[in-house]
Design a protein around this motif. Structure first.
Motif, PDB file in Angstrom:
ATOM      1  N   LEU A 217       9.403  -1.849  10.074  1.00  0.00           N
ATOM      2  CA  LEU A 217       8.658  -0.592  10.206  1.00  0.00           C
ATOM      3  C   LEU A 217       7.169  -0.876  10.364  1.00  0.00           C
ATOM      4  O   LEU A 217       6.477  -0.193  11.139  1.00  0.00           O
ATOM      5  CB  LEU A 217       8.906   0.307   8.994  1.00  0.00           C
ATOM      6  CG  LEU A 217      10.315   0.907   8.863  1.00  0.00           C
ATOM      7  CD1 LEU A 217      10.421   1.720   7.574  1.00  0.00           C
ATOM      8  CD2 LEU A 217      10.643   1.787  10.058  1.00  0.00           C
ATOM      9  N   MET A 218       6.656  -1.869   9.646  1.00  0.00           N
ATOM     10  CA  MET A 218       5.249  -2.248   9.803  1.00  0.00           C
ATOM     11  C   MET A 218       4.985  -2.734  11.221  1.00  0.00           C
ATOM     12  O   MET A 218       3.953  -2.392  11.828  1.00  0.00           O
ATOM     13  CB  MET A 218       4.893  -3.340   8.794  1.00  0.00           C
ATOM     14  CG  MET A 218       4.877  -2.869   7.349  1.00  0.00           C
ATOM     15  SD  MET A 218       4.677  -4.228   6.177  1.00  0.00           S
ATOM     16  CE  MET A 218       3.046  -4.823   6.652  1.00  0.00           C
ATOM     17  N   ARG A 219       5.898  -3.507  11.759  1.00  0.00           N
ATOM     18  CA  ARG A 219       5.736  -3.983  13.130  1.00  0.00           C
ATOM     19  C   ARG A 219       5.741  -2.819  14.109  1.00  0.00           C
ATOM     20  O   ARG A 219       4.969  -2.783  15.068  1.00  0.00           O
ATOM     21  CB  ARG A 219       6.862  -4.968  13.472  1.00  0.00           C
ATOM     22  CG  ARG A 219       6.660  -5.690  14.810  1.00  0.00           C
ATOM     23  CD  ARG A 219       7.883  -6.502  15.165  1.00  0.00           C
ATOM     24  NE  ARG A 219       9.031  -5.655  15.439  1.00  0.00           N
ATOM     25  CZ  ARG A 219       9.239  -5.018  16.604  1.00  0.00           C
ATOM     26  NH1 ARG A 219       8.354  -5.144  17.598  1.00  0.00           N
ATOM     27  NH2 ARG A 219      10.297  -4.269  16.774  1.00  0.00           N
ATOM     28  N   MET A 220       6.617  -1.836  13.874  1.00  0.00           N
ATOM     29  CA  MET A 220       6.665  -0.657  14.731  1.00  0.00           C
ATOM     30  C   MET A 220       5.385   0.165  14.606  1.00  0.00           C
ATOM     31  O   MET A 220       5.002   0.884  15.544  1.00  0.00           O
ATOM     32  CB  MET A 220       7.893   0.200  14.378  1.00  0.00           C
ATOM     33  CG  MET A 220       9.216  -0.508  14.624  1.00  0.00           C
ATOM     34  SD  MET A 220      10.656   0.440  14.049  1.00  0.00           S
ATOM     35  CE  MET A 220      10.761   1.687  15.317  1.00  0.00           C
ATOM     36  N   GLY A 228      -1.885  -4.215   4.105  1.00  0.00           N
ATOM     37  CA  GLY A 228      -1.475  -3.452   2.925  1.00  0.00           C
ATOM     38  C   GLY A 228      -1.297  -1.973   3.213  1.00  0.00           C
ATOM     39  O   GLY A 228      -0.376  -1.329   2.704  1.00  0.00           O
ATOM     40  N   GLY A 229      -2.198  -1.411   4.030  1.00  0.00           N
ATOM     41  CA  GLY A 229      -2.097   0.015   4.351  1.00  0.00           C
ATOM     42  C   GLY A 229      -0.815   0.331   5.113  1.00  0.00           C
ATOM     43  O   GLY A 229      -0.133   1.330   4.842  1.00  0.00           O
ATOM     44  N   ALA A 230      -0.470  -0.532   6.089  1.00  0.00           N
ATOM     45  CA  ALA A 230       0.750  -0.324   6.856  1.00  0.00           C
ATOM     46  C   ALA A 230       1.980  -0.471   5.973  1.00  0.00           C
ATOM     47  O   ALA A 230       2.968   0.252   6.130  1.00  0.00           O
ATOM     48  CB  ALA A 230       0.811  -1.314   8.016  1.00  0.00           C
ATOM     49  N   ARG A 231       1.922  -1.398   5.025  1.00  0.00           N
ATOM     50  CA  ARG A 231       3.049  -1.571   4.110  1.00  0.00           C
ATOM     51  C   ARG A 231       3.273  -0.307   3.280  1.00  0.00           C
ATOM     52  O   ARG A 231       4.403   0.137   3.098  1.00  0.00           O
ATOM     53  CB  ARG A 231       2.812  -2.776   3.207  1.00  0.00           C
ATOM     54  CG  ARG A 231       3.916  -3.003   2.164  1.00  0.00           C
ATOM     55  CD  ARG A 231       3.681  -4.293   1.396  1.00  0.00           C
ATOM     56  NE  ARG A 231       3.839  -5.443   2.295  1.00  0.00           N
ATOM     57  CZ  ARG A 231       5.018  -5.993   2.581  1.00  0.00           C
ATOM     58  NH1 ARG A 231       6.133  -5.504   2.037  1.00  0.00           N
ATOM     59  NH2 ARG A 231       5.079  -7.036   3.370  1.00  0.00           N
ATOM     60  N   ARG A 232       2.175   0.257   2.762  1.00  0.00           N
ATOM     61  CA  ARG A 232       2.310   1.482   1.974  1.00  0.00           C
ATOM     62  C   ARG A 232       2.874   2.612   2.840  1.00  0.00           C
ATOM     63  O   ARG A 232       3.717   3.398   2.376  1.00  0.00           O
ATOM     64  CB  ARG A 232       0.957   1.873   1.388  1.00  0.00           C
ATOM     65  CG  ARG A 232       0.510   0.996   0.225  1.00  0.00           C
ATOM     66  CD  ARG A 232      -0.689   1.597  -0.483  1.00  0.00           C
ATOM     67  NE  ARG A 232      -1.848   1.684   0.417  1.00  0.00           N
ATOM     68  CZ  ARG A 232      -2.732   0.714   0.583  1.00  0.00           C
ATOM     69  NH1 ARG A 232      -2.581  -0.446  -0.056  1.00  0.00           N
ATOM     70  NH2 ARG A 232      -3.764   0.867   1.395  1.00  0.00           N
ATOM     71  N   HIS A 233       2.406   2.689   4.080  1.00  0.00           N
ATOM     72  CA  HIS A 233       2.904   3.728   4.987  1.00  0.00           C
ATOM     73  C   HIS A 233       4.403   3.546   5.236  1.00  0.00           C
ATOM     74  O   HIS A 233       5.181   4.516   5.211  1.00  0.00           O
ATOM     75  CB  HIS A 233       2.136   3.666   6.308  1.00  0.00           C
ATOM     76  CG  HIS A 233       2.427   4.823   7.219  1.00  0.00           C
ATOM     77  ND1 HIS A 233       1.907   4.932   8.487  1.00  0.00           N
ATOM     78  CD2 HIS A 233       3.193   5.932   7.047  1.00  0.00           C
ATOM     79  CE1 HIS A 233       2.338   6.044   9.044  1.00  0.00           C
ATOM     80  NE2 HIS A 233       3.119   6.673   8.196  1.00  0.00           N
ATOM     81  N   ALA A 234       4.828   2.313   5.496  1.00  0.00           N
ATOM     82  CA  ALA A 234       6.248   2.041   5.733  1.00  0.00           C
ATOM     83  C   ALA A 234       7.085   2.396   4.514  1.00  0.00           C
ATOM     84  O   ALA A 234       8.163   3.002   4.624  1.00  0.00           O
ATOM     85  CB  ALA A 234       6.437   0.574   6.113  1.00  0.00           C
ATOM     86  N   GLU A 235       6.611   2.034   3.353  1.00  0.00           N
ATOM     87  CA  GLU A 235       7.340   2.342   2.122  1.00  0.00           C
ATOM     88  C   GLU A 235       7.402   3.841   1.885  1.00  0.00           C
ATOM     89  O   GLU A 235       8.408   4.363   1.385  1.00  0.00           O
ATOM     90  CB  GLU A 235       6.677   1.610   0.950  1.00  0.00           C
ATOM     91  CG  GLU A 235       6.849   0.089   1.012  1.00  0.00           C
ATOM     92  CD  GLU A 235       6.051  -0.635  -0.048  1.00  0.00           C
ATOM     93  OE1 GLU A 235       5.161   0.010  -0.659  1.00  0.00           O
ATOM     94  OE2 GLU A 235       6.294  -1.843  -0.285  1.00  0.00           O
ATOM     95  N   GLU A 236       6.329   4.556   2.216  1.00  0.00           N
ATOM     96  CA  GLU A 236       6.329   6.014   2.077  1.00  0.00           C
ATOM     97  C   GLU A 236       7.336   6.655   3.022  1.00  0.00           C
ATOM     98  O   GLU A 236       8.008   7.629   2.656  1.00  0.00           O
ATOM     99  CB  GLU A 236       4.919   6.558   2.335  1.00  0.00           C
ATOM    100  CG  GLU A 236       3.916   6.228   1.227  1.00  0.00           C
ATOM    101  CD  GLU A 236       2.491   6.575   1.626  1.00  0.00           C
ATOM    102  OE1 GLU A 236       2.307   7.052   2.776  1.00  0.00           O
ATOM    103  OE2 GLU A 236       1.580   6.380   0.803  1.00  0.00           O
TER     104      GLU A 236
END
Length: 241
Positions: A217-220, A228-236
């Motif tokens: 999802l982070m790659r997408m 870190g911001g993209a990781r939080r977004h993916a997890e959300e």
């Protein structure tokens, strides 16, 4: 005497054959009348069923078209025209006396045409998604959607994903998507990659779980594993699914 007796036997045999032939013809005439009566009854029943089917189609067609147009608006195809055309057939067939044609005009001001001619790959996927949502699931056990996310994003992408997930509750739904909003709603995730090694194109499919789903999802989202911001977004996205 023998000659005379032989002649009598031949005459009797001939008469017996004629009598059997007469009986067969009489039975054939009766059977023909029975079959013709059964055929006439079957045709009358067929015509009645075709008339009932046609009436039901004429009643349902505008209602189906209206509901599909509403769905298309939620799937980022606002202003699209969708109609259900009924064209009479020359003869009654297995599907009735009308030919059903689904007509689409993807954009305002464009004449409607059969969806097989008017819709792009992504538009066709969304029209079929709208139809499946409105009209029911039918008999298909597996539904495949490709490019259903073409030209959409944001809330429209979320709406597409929600409808795909609802269909997935009853059927096996396979969806190829480039949008993380849609991918996050899937029950199972796979990454598909194509490479050209030694001048031969090779496609691989890899099942993803746990951290692999987050990273994909982070790659997408256009980020790498250290963002870190993209990781939080993916997890959300996954948490909200």
């Amino acid at each position: 005497e023998r000659k005379h007796g032989g002649s009598v036997a031949a005459v009797l045999e001939h008469c017996e054959r004629r009598r059997a032939e007469r009986d067969r013809l009489e039975r054939a005439e009766v059977e023909t009348e029975r079959v013709e009566a059964a055929l006439a009854a079957a045709r009358a029943e067929r015509d009645g069923l075709a008339a009932r089917l046609g009436a039901a189609r004429r009643q349902a067609a505008p209602l189906l078209a209206e509901r599909v147009r509403e769905e298309l608006g939620a799937l980022a195809m606002e202003g699209a025209s969708f109609e259900v055309g009924l064209e009479p057939r020359e003869e009654i067939g297995p599907a009735g006396v009308e030919r059903v044609e689904l007509m689409l005009a993807p954009n305002p001001g464009v004449p409607a045409a059969p969806i097989r001619e008017a819709a792009s790959g992504g538009e066709l996927s969304r029209v079929m998604l709208a139809l499946m949502t409105v009209a029911g699931l039918g008999e298909s056990r597996t539904l495949v959607f490709d490019e259903v996310d073409a030209g959409i994003g944001g809330q429209a992408a979320r709406a597409v994903g929600e409808r795909l997930r609802a269909l997935g509750a009853e059927k096996q739904v396979l969806c190829i998507t480039h949008l993380p909003q849609i991918a996050a709603l899937a029950a199972n995730h796979f990454r598909i990659e194509k490479s050209a090694a030694d001048r031969t194109a090779l496609t691989t499919v890899e099942a993803l779980e746990g951290e692999g789903v987050v990273e994909e999802l982070m790659r997408m989202l256009g980020a790498d594993a250290s963002d870190g911001g993209a990781r939080r977004h993916a997890e959300e996205l996954l948490a909200a699914a």
